[in-house]
Design a protein around this motif. Structure first.
Motif, PDB file in Angstrom:
ATOM      1  N   LYS A 156       0.985  -1.466  -0.237  1.00 25.13           N
ATOM      2  CA  LYS A 156       0.057   0.162   0.316  1.00 25.13           C
ATOM      3  C   LYS A 156       1.077   1.416  -0.318  1.00 25.13           C
ATOM      4  O   LYS A 156       0.381   2.180   0.175  1.00 25.13           O
ATOM      5  CB  LYS A 156      -0.981  -0.094   1.531  1.00 25.13           C
ATOM      6  CG  LYS A 156      -2.290  -1.231   1.400  1.00 25.13           C
ATOM      7  CD  LYS A 156      -2.550  -0.765   2.550  1.00 25.13           C
ATOM      8  CE  LYS A 156      -3.838  -2.474   2.418  1.00 25.13           C
ATOM      9  NZ  LYS A 156      -4.334  -2.221   3.263  1.00 25.13           N
ATOM     10  N   GLN A 157       2.343   1.270   0.058  1.00 19.94           N
ATOM     11  CA  GLN A 157       3.120   2.326   0.255  1.00 19.94           C
ATOM     12  C   GLN A 157       3.411   2.749  -1.283  1.00 19.94           C
ATOM     13  O   GLN A 157       3.303   2.340  -1.806  1.00 19.94           O
ATOM     14  CB  GLN A 157       4.532   1.980   0.797  1.00 19.94           C
ATOM     15  CG  GLN A 157       4.197   1.950   2.708  1.00 19.94           C
ATOM     16  CD  GLN A 157       3.624   0.345   2.543  1.00 19.94           C
ATOM     17  OE1 GLN A 157       3.607  -0.587   1.898  1.00 19.94           O
ATOM     18  NE2 GLN A 157       2.853   0.041   4.249  1.00 19.94           N
ATOM     19  N   SER A 158       3.334   4.179  -1.855  1.00 19.95           N
ATOM     20  CA  SER A 158       3.858   4.431  -2.667  1.00 19.95           C
ATOM     21  C   SER A 158       5.433   5.511  -2.514  1.00 19.95           C
ATOM     22  O   SER A 158       5.777   5.534  -1.590  1.00 19.95           O
ATOM     23  CB  SER A 158       3.049   5.370  -2.554  1.00 19.95           C
ATOM     24  OG  SER A 158       3.554   7.379  -1.942  1.00 19.95           O
ATOM     25  N   CYS A 168      15.647   2.015   6.960  1.00 15.96           N
ATOM     26  CA  CYS A 168      14.670   3.749   6.831  1.00 15.96           C
ATOM     27  C   CYS A 168      13.455   2.917   6.332  1.00 15.96           C
ATOM     28  O   CYS A 168      12.652   3.786   7.375  1.00 15.96           O
ATOM     29  CB  CYS A 168      15.050   4.697   6.595  1.00 15.96           C
ATOM     30  SG  CYS A 168      14.251   6.810   6.444  1.00 15.96           S
ATOM     31  N   ALA A 169      12.689   2.736   5.287  1.00 20.00           N
ATOM     32  CA  ALA A 169      11.435   2.483   5.376  1.00 20.00           C
ATOM     33  C   ALA A 169      11.321   1.134   6.361  1.00 20.00           C
ATOM     34  O   ALA A 169      10.071   1.766   6.766  1.00 20.00           O
ATOM     35  CB  ALA A 169      11.915   1.848   3.990  1.00 20.00           C
ATOM     36  N   TYR A 170      11.695   0.356   6.935  1.00 15.73           N
ATOM     37  CA  TYR A 170      11.128  -0.199   7.915  1.00 15.73           C
ATOM     38  C   TYR A 170      10.847   0.092   8.467  1.00 15.73           C
ATOM     39  O   TYR A 170       9.314  -0.180   9.888  1.00 15.73           O
ATOM     40  CB  TYR A 170      11.740  -1.842   7.167  1.00 15.73           C
ATOM     41  CG  TYR A 170      11.598  -2.738   6.304  1.00 15.73           C
ATOM     42  CD1 TYR A 170      11.554  -2.971   5.481  1.00 15.73           C
ATOM     43  CD2 TYR A 170      13.299  -3.080   6.025  1.00 15.73           C
ATOM     44  CE1 TYR A 170      11.657  -3.961   4.152  1.00 15.73           C
ATOM     45  CE2 TYR A 170      13.357  -4.135   4.674  1.00 15.73           C
ATOM     46  CZ  TYR A 170      12.472  -4.257   4.256  1.00 15.73           C
ATOM     47  OH  TYR A 170      13.271  -4.961   2.906  1.00 15.73           O
ATOM     48  N   ALA A 171      11.515   1.158   8.831  1.00 18.61           N
ATOM     49  CA  ALA A 171      11.543   1.491  10.946  1.00 18.61           C
ATOM     50  C   ALA A 171      10.025   2.821  10.462  1.00 18.61           C
ATOM     51  O   ALA A 171       9.828   2.763  11.299  1.00 18.61           O
ATOM     52  CB  ALA A 171      12.990   2.611  10.780  1.00 18.61           C
ATOM     53  N   ASN A 172       9.963   3.086   8.951  1.00 21.22           N
ATOM     54  CA  ASN A 172       8.664   3.936   9.181  1.00 21.22           C
ATOM     55  C   ASN A 172       7.423   3.429   8.528  1.00 21.22           C
ATOM     56  O   ASN A 172       6.494   3.841   7.955  1.00 21.22           O
ATOM     57  CB  ASN A 172       9.390   4.909   8.114  1.00 21.22           C
ATOM     58  CG  ASN A 172      10.311   5.862   8.927  1.00 21.22           C
ATOM     59  OD1 ASN A 172       9.398   7.090   9.638  1.00 21.22           O
ATOM     60  ND2 ASN A 172      11.163   5.658   9.013  1.00 21.22           N
ATOM     61  N   GLY A 173       7.323   2.540   9.170  1.00 24.47           N
ATOM     62  CA  GLY A 173       6.043   1.302   8.867  1.00 24.47           C
ATOM     63  C   GLY A 173       6.132   0.434   7.478  1.00 24.47           C
ATOM     64  O   GLY A 173       5.087  -0.339   7.116  1.00 24.47           O
ATOM     65  N   PHE A 174       6.805   0.361   6.610  1.00 23.48           N
ATOM     66  CA  PHE A 174       6.701  -0.486   5.031  1.00 23.48           C
ATOM     67  C   PHE A 174       7.008  -1.393   5.479  1.00 23.48           C
ATOM     68  O   PHE A 174       7.749  -2.317   6.350  1.00 23.48           O
ATOM     69  CB  PHE A 174       7.687   0.572   4.232  1.00 23.48           C
ATOM     70  CG  PHE A 174       8.128   2.012   3.290  1.00 23.48           C
ATOM     71  CD1 PHE A 174       7.466   1.436   2.250  1.00 23.48           C
ATOM     72  CD2 PHE A 174       8.036   3.062   4.412  1.00 23.48           C
ATOM     73  CE1 PHE A 174       7.203   2.756   1.588  1.00 23.48           C
ATOM     74  CE2 PHE A 174       7.494   3.743   3.582  1.00 23.48           C
ATOM     75  CZ  PHE A 174       7.203   4.067   2.280  1.00 23.48           C
ATOM     76  N   GLU A 175       6.300  -2.206   4.766  1.00 23.60           N
ATOM     77  CA  GLU A 175       6.305  -3.771   5.153  1.00 23.60           C
ATOM     78  C   GLU A 175       7.608  -4.566   4.659  1.00 23.60           C
ATOM     79  O   GLU A 175       8.163  -4.231   3.408  1.00 23.60           O
ATOM     80  CB  GLU A 175       4.950  -4.479   4.311  1.00 23.60           C
ATOM     81  CG  GLU A 175       4.588  -4.365   3.141  1.00 23.60           C
ATOM     82  CD  GLU A 175       3.000  -4.317   2.463  1.00 23.60           C
ATOM     83  OE1 GLU A 175       2.837  -4.275   1.340  1.00 23.60           O
ATOM     84  OE2 GLU A 175       2.595  -3.928   3.357  1.00 23.60           O
ATOM     85  N   SER A 187       7.127  -5.676  -2.525  1.00 24.12           N
ATOM     86  CA  SER A 187       7.120  -4.673  -2.852  1.00 24.12           C
ATOM     87  C   SER A 187       7.517  -3.075  -2.267  1.00 24.12           C
ATOM     88  O   SER A 187       8.184  -2.646  -3.325  1.00 24.12           O
ATOM     89  CB  SER A 187       5.299  -5.025  -1.984  1.00 24.12           C
ATOM     90  OG  SER A 187       4.865  -2.794  -2.730  1.00 24.12           O
ATOM     91  N   THR A 188       8.040  -3.239  -1.445  1.00 21.33           N
ATOM     92  CA  THR A 188       8.968  -2.557  -0.327  1.00 21.33           C
ATOM     93  C   THR A 188      10.259  -2.386  -1.040  1.00 21.33           C
ATOM     94  O   THR A 188      11.294  -1.099  -1.337  1.00 21.33           O
ATOM     95  CB  THR A 188       9.496  -2.715   1.121  1.00 21.33           C
ATOM     96  OG1 THR A 188       7.917  -2.225   1.616  1.00 21.33           O
ATOM     97  CG2 THR A 188      10.116  -1.136   1.886  1.00 21.33           C
ATOM     98  N   LEU A 189      11.015  -3.741  -1.628  1.00 16.42           N
ATOM     99  CA  LEU A 189      11.865  -3.855  -2.153  1.00 16.42           C
ATOM    100  C   LEU A 189      12.161  -3.038  -4.200  1.00 16.42           C
ATOM    101  O   LEU A 189      13.487  -2.319  -3.796  1.00 16.42           O
ATOM    102  CB  LEU A 189      12.687  -5.178  -2.167  1.00 16.42           C
ATOM    103  CG  LEU A 189      12.636  -5.934  -0.634  1.00 16.42           C
ATOM    104  CD1 LEU A 189      12.842  -7.790  -0.921  1.00 16.42           C
ATOM    105  CD2 LEU A 189      13.535  -5.503  -0.113  1.00 16.42           C
TER     106      LEU A 189
END
Length: 410
Positions: A224-226, A359-366, A370-372
């Motif tokens: 769901k992240q952008s 940083c992405a994981y620490a800010n709620g990215f799963e 998808s995040t990768l």
């Protein structure tokens, strides 16, 4: 990214019985080896095809009626469309599929490289120029797809050793960038314009069946992240600025330094290539070390970034050196500075990707593909900003002088 604790096999959901756990670990270890082979082959092949234009294409394009500015734009459009492609493919990696994107990117890159080899058969003028732009743009899109998918697959396969793996693979990227120009120039001198492109394009295409067989598939649900949420994180924005700065330094180094060395020290083109090897080899050798340290001691990453950038800035002041220092320019000093610059580049570049993931994981990215994909796309896009300007400068400087025999972009 959580780097604490023992490394867990990529793709495992939990521990099973003792016997099956050992079997799963061994099976996934083989998968990881296959991922490394695939990524290494892509880095080497695509970087060679990217870099072979430098030695002879400007002269050939000039014969076909292309101006210096137009030739520079042909080179520079590659970085622009790689930037755009990286952002788009990073966003839709899950929908397309990482393995399919990887294979398709290599197929496009190899195919258009061969196509570039027959462009000399076109009539001079607008038709030739338009086709050069079209083929170069498609090549950039293919490379953007392959490198985005490759980074994502590597991060998925090696969740606790991202920096180590990517640092080690920089050796193959460096080999491709160093070997491409002299190999292309040699084939051009021996067999003409078409053979360098056809030869290297076929090498890339021949790697596709291998990757189809050994590259694992990593599927995941769409996140769901952008990109907007990712790039608006202050730390991500700062790291992105660091990446752009470093890539810009490399992008501008080839044309300016090569001409300076030839004029100042009266060196032939062959020796200029050897001078640049000081930078390329030191970067390739130091990158795995800084990757290993970044994974084992994550707290050192910020210090690597700080001191790496400071040392890089100092190296660029000493390359001339700047008049303010009142130091006489000497060849041994220049080579020494290039070697130190290669080490500082590895110190600065390698920690950026895992730090962006953390940083992405620490800010709620799963924690998923998808995040990768988002992080890989952003990293590739930011890195492509710098080389665009350098490509145009390199072409404008070399079209009527001496070809560059090595590239220093990572």
């Amino acid at each position: 990214m959580d780097t604490a604790g023992p490394p867990a096999p990529a793709g495992t959901e939990g521990d099973g019985p003792g016997g099956s756990t050992g079997e799963t670990s061994r099976r996934l270890s083989k998968e990881q080896i296959f991922v490394l082979v695939s990524a290494a082959s892509m880095n080497l092949g695509c970087m060679m095809t990217y870099s072979i234009l430098g030695p002879f294409f400007p002269k050939e394009a000039e014969k076909k009626g292309a101006s210096n500015t137009t030739i520079g734009m042909i080179f520079g459009c590659y970085a622009l469309f790689e930037l755009l492609a990286s952002l788009v493919f990073g966003k839709y990696l899950v929908h397309i599929g990482a393995k399919f994107m990887f294979i398709a990117g290599m197929f496009v890159s190899g195919g258009v490289t061969i196509l570039f080899g027959v462009l000399d058969q076109l009539p001079e003028g607008p038709i030739f120029i338009a086709m050069c732009f079209l083929v170069r743009i498609v090549d950039a899109i293919g490379f953007g797809a392959a490198i985005t998918a490759s980074s994502s697959i590597l991060a998925k396969a090696f969740p606790n050793n991202v920096a180590t793996v990517m640092g080690s693979l920089e050796v193959f990227s460096g080999l491709g960038l160093v070997a491409g120009p002299p190999l292309g120039g040699l084939l051009y001198q021996s067999f003409g314009y078409e053979v360098p492109f056809i030869f290297l394009g076929c090498i890339v295409l021949l790697m596709i069946p291998l990757n189809l067989c050994i590259l694992p598939s990593y599927e995941s649900d769409a996140g769901k992240q952008s990109f907007w949420k990712l790039v608006t994180l202050p730390k991500i924005g700062l790291i992105a600025f660091v990446i752009i700065s470093l890539s810009s330094c490399f992008g501008f180094l080839d044309p300016t330094l090569s001409l300076f060395v030839m004029k100042k020290f009266s060196l032939s083109t062959g020796y200029v290539g050897l001078v640049f090897l000081g930078l390329s080899l030191s970067y390739a050798i130091s990158s795995p070390l800084f990757g290993l340290l970044s994974d084992k001691m994550p707290n050192l990453r910020k210090w690597f970034l700080v001191f790496g950038n400071l040392i890089t800035a100092g190296c660029y002041m000493l390359l001339g050196p700047i008049p303010l220092l009142h130091i006489k320019s000497q060849l041994w000093l220049l080579v020494l500075v290039l070697v130190i610059n290669g080490v500082s580049a590895g110190m600065s570049i390698i920690p950026t990707f895992p730090e962006m993931l953390s940083c992405a994981y620490a800010n709620g990215f799963e924690d998923g593909i998808s995040t990768l994909g988002l992080v890989s796309g952003l990293f590739g896009a930011m890195w492509s900003v710098g080389p665009g300007s350098g490509d145009q400068m390199r072409t404008l400087h070399t079209v009527n002088s001496v070809p560059i025999l090595s590239h220093t972009q990572a």
